[in-house]
Design a protein around this motif. Structure first.
Motif, PDB file in Angstrom:
ATOM      1  N   THR A 225       0.853  -1.188   0.000  1.00 39.17           N
ATOM      2  CA  THR A 225       0.000   0.000   0.000  1.00 39.17           C
ATOM      3  C   THR A 225       0.888   1.237   0.000  1.00 39.17           C
ATOM      4  O   THR A 225       1.856   1.320   0.751  1.00 39.17           O
ATOM      5  N   VAL A 226       0.557   2.193  -0.861  1.00 37.99           N
ATOM      6  CA  VAL A 226       1.285   3.451  -0.908  1.00 37.99           C
ATOM      7  C   VAL A 226       0.298   4.606  -0.944  1.00 37.99           C
ATOM      8  O   VAL A 226      -0.849   4.459  -1.377  1.00 37.99           O
ATOM      9  N   SER A 227       0.769   5.750  -0.481  1.00 36.28           N
ATOM     10  CA  SER A 227       0.005   6.989  -0.585  1.00 36.28           C
ATOM     11  C   SER A 227       0.792   7.915  -1.485  1.00 36.28           C
ATOM     12  O   SER A 227       2.022   7.963  -1.403  1.00 36.28           O
ATOM     13  N   ARG A 228       0.095   8.633  -2.341  1.00 34.46           N
ATOM     14  CA  ARG A 228       0.800   9.543  -3.240  1.00 34.46           C
ATOM     15  C   ARG A 228       0.054  10.848  -3.368  1.00 34.46           C
ATOM     16  O   ARG A 228      -1.159  10.933  -3.137  1.00 34.46           O
ATOM     17  N   CYS A 229       0.810  11.860  -3.735  1.00 33.55           N
ATOM     18  CA  CYS A 229       0.250  13.190  -3.921  1.00 33.55           C
ATOM     19  C   CYS A 229       1.171  13.958  -4.861  1.00 33.55           C
ATOM     20  O   CYS A 229       2.399  13.758  -4.842  1.00 33.55           O
TER      21      CYS A 229
ATOM     22  N   VAL B 170       5.437  10.105  -2.529  1.00 35.93           N
ATOM     23  CA  VAL B 170       5.010   8.702  -2.549  1.00 35.93           C
ATOM     24  C   VAL B 170       5.613   8.049  -1.313  1.00 35.93           C
ATOM     25  O   VAL B 170       6.835   8.032  -1.146  1.00 35.93           O
ATOM     26  N   VAL B 171       4.754   7.545  -0.432  1.00 34.57           N
ATOM     27  CA  VAL B 171       5.224   6.936   0.810  1.00 34.57           C
ATOM     28  C   VAL B 171       4.522   5.598   1.026  1.00 34.57           C
ATOM     29  O   VAL B 171       3.376   5.418   0.617  1.00 34.57           O
ATOM     30  N   LEU B 172       5.218   4.680   1.641  1.00 37.02           N
ATOM     31  CA  LEU B 172       4.614   3.397   1.982  1.00 37.02           C
ATOM     32  C   LEU B 172       3.540   3.596   3.037  1.00 37.02           C
ATOM     33  O   LEU B 172       3.677   4.441   3.924  1.00 37.02           O
ATOM     34  N   GLY B 173       2.484   2.828   2.935  1.00 34.58           N
ATOM     35  CA  GLY B 173       1.411   2.905   3.915  1.00 34.58           C
ATOM     36  C   GLY B 173       0.277   3.783   3.436  1.00 34.58           C
ATOM     37  O   GLY B 173       0.237   4.235   2.291  1.00 34.58           O
ATOM     38  N   SER B 174      -0.644   4.048   4.337  1.00 33.26           N
ATOM     39  CA  SER B 174      -1.843   4.810   3.973  1.00 33.26           C
ATOM     40  C   SER B 174      -1.888   6.151   4.697  1.00 33.26           C
ATOM     41  O   SER B 174      -2.935   6.571   5.173  1.00 33.26           O
ATOM     42  N   ASP B 175      -0.763   6.835   4.754  1.00 36.13           N
ATOM     43  CA  ASP B 175      -0.667   8.121   5.437  1.00 36.13           C
ATOM     44  C   ASP B 175      -0.791   9.249   4.411  1.00 36.13           C
ATOM     45  O   ASP B 175       0.204   9.676   3.812  1.00 36.13           O
ATOM     46  N   LEU B 176      -2.000   9.710   4.205  1.00 39.23           N
ATOM     47  CA  LEU B 176      -2.258  10.750   3.209  1.00 39.23           C
ATOM     48  C   LEU B 176      -1.599  12.080   3.571  1.00 39.23           C
ATOM     49  O   LEU B 176      -1.096  12.790   2.700  1.00 39.23           O
ATOM     50  N   GLU B 177      -1.603  12.410   4.850  1.00 42.64           N
ATOM     51  CA  GLU B 177      -0.989  13.665   5.288  1.00 42.64           C
ATOM     52  C   GLU B 177       0.505  13.668   4.988  1.00 42.64           C
ATOM     53  O   GLU B 177       1.054  14.650   4.485  1.00 42.64           O
ATOM     54  N   ARG B 178       1.179  12.570   5.271  1.00 48.78           N
ATOM     55  CA  ARG B 178       2.619  12.471   5.016  1.00 48.78           C
ATOM     56  C   ARG B 178       2.913  12.610   3.519  1.00 48.78           C
ATOM     57  O   ARG B 178       3.835  13.319   3.124  1.00 48.78           O
ATOM     58  N   ALA B 179       2.108  11.961   2.681  1.00 47.31           N
ATOM     59  CA  ALA B 179       2.320  12.044   1.232  1.00 47.31           C
ATOM     60  C   ALA B 179       2.209  13.488   0.747  1.00 47.31           C
ATOM     61  O   ALA B 179       3.013  13.947  -0.067  1.00 47.31           O
TER      62      ALA B 179
END
Length: 159
Positions: free
Chosen positions: A75-79, A91-100
């Motif tokens: 799972t990745v989150s991207r923005c 693009v970060v691993l996991g489902s952390d939308l804020e971090r992305a």
């Protein structure tokens, strides 16, 4: 023949960017939030994509034959944001939308040489230090659980 060290590295800008993207993706979220709040230009970021959650396919190669195989998904989150004419990608691993989103904003800012000079000591260096401490803490925890077996080859001494 030109010595390798004397030849200009055409990929040096990309390798530097690759480095800061890795640091931002692993930086403590509190540090990213604090840096975002202290940065007046961050509020001007305009979202182009996301933030959104998705999956990426992980591929690996066997060590001997180097045959590629499907390892699984992650799972990745991207923005993607635009800030002062520069696109930032997160693009970060996991489902952390804020971090992305924060990673994307800082990626856009770090492409500006002036902002890079300002953010390096305030964001990147503290993040690198925090990452090193975290890695050392995990290594120490793993070492604490290591099993040491008696062997005749060492004469019964543990490493």
């Amino acid at each position: 023949m030109t010595p390798k060290s004397a030849a200009p590295d055409p990929d040096s800008g990309q390798s530097e960017r690759r480095h800061w993207m890795g640091v931002l993706a692993r930086a403590p979220i509190d540090l990213l939030r604090a840096s975002f709040e202290d940065c007046p230009r961050c509020a001007d970021a305009r979202r182009l994509v996301g933030p959104e959650i998705g999956l990426i396919q992980l591929r690996a190669k066997t060590p001997v034959t180097e045959t590629a195989f499907h390892l699984g998904e992650a799972t990745v989150s991207r923005c993607v944001v635009e800030l002062a004419g520069r696109r930032g990608y997160g693009v970060v691993l996991g489902s952390d939308l804020e971090r992305a989103e924060l990673v994307a904003v800082f990626d856009a800012l770090l492409q500006d040489p002036q902002m890079h000079g300002e953010l390096r000591p305030k964001l990147l260096q503290p993040a690198e230090s925090a990452i090193s401490v975290s890695r050392q803490r995990r290594a120490d925890a793993a070492q604490a659980t290591a099993a040491h077996f008696f062997t005749a080859a060492r004469g019964g001494k543990t490493p």
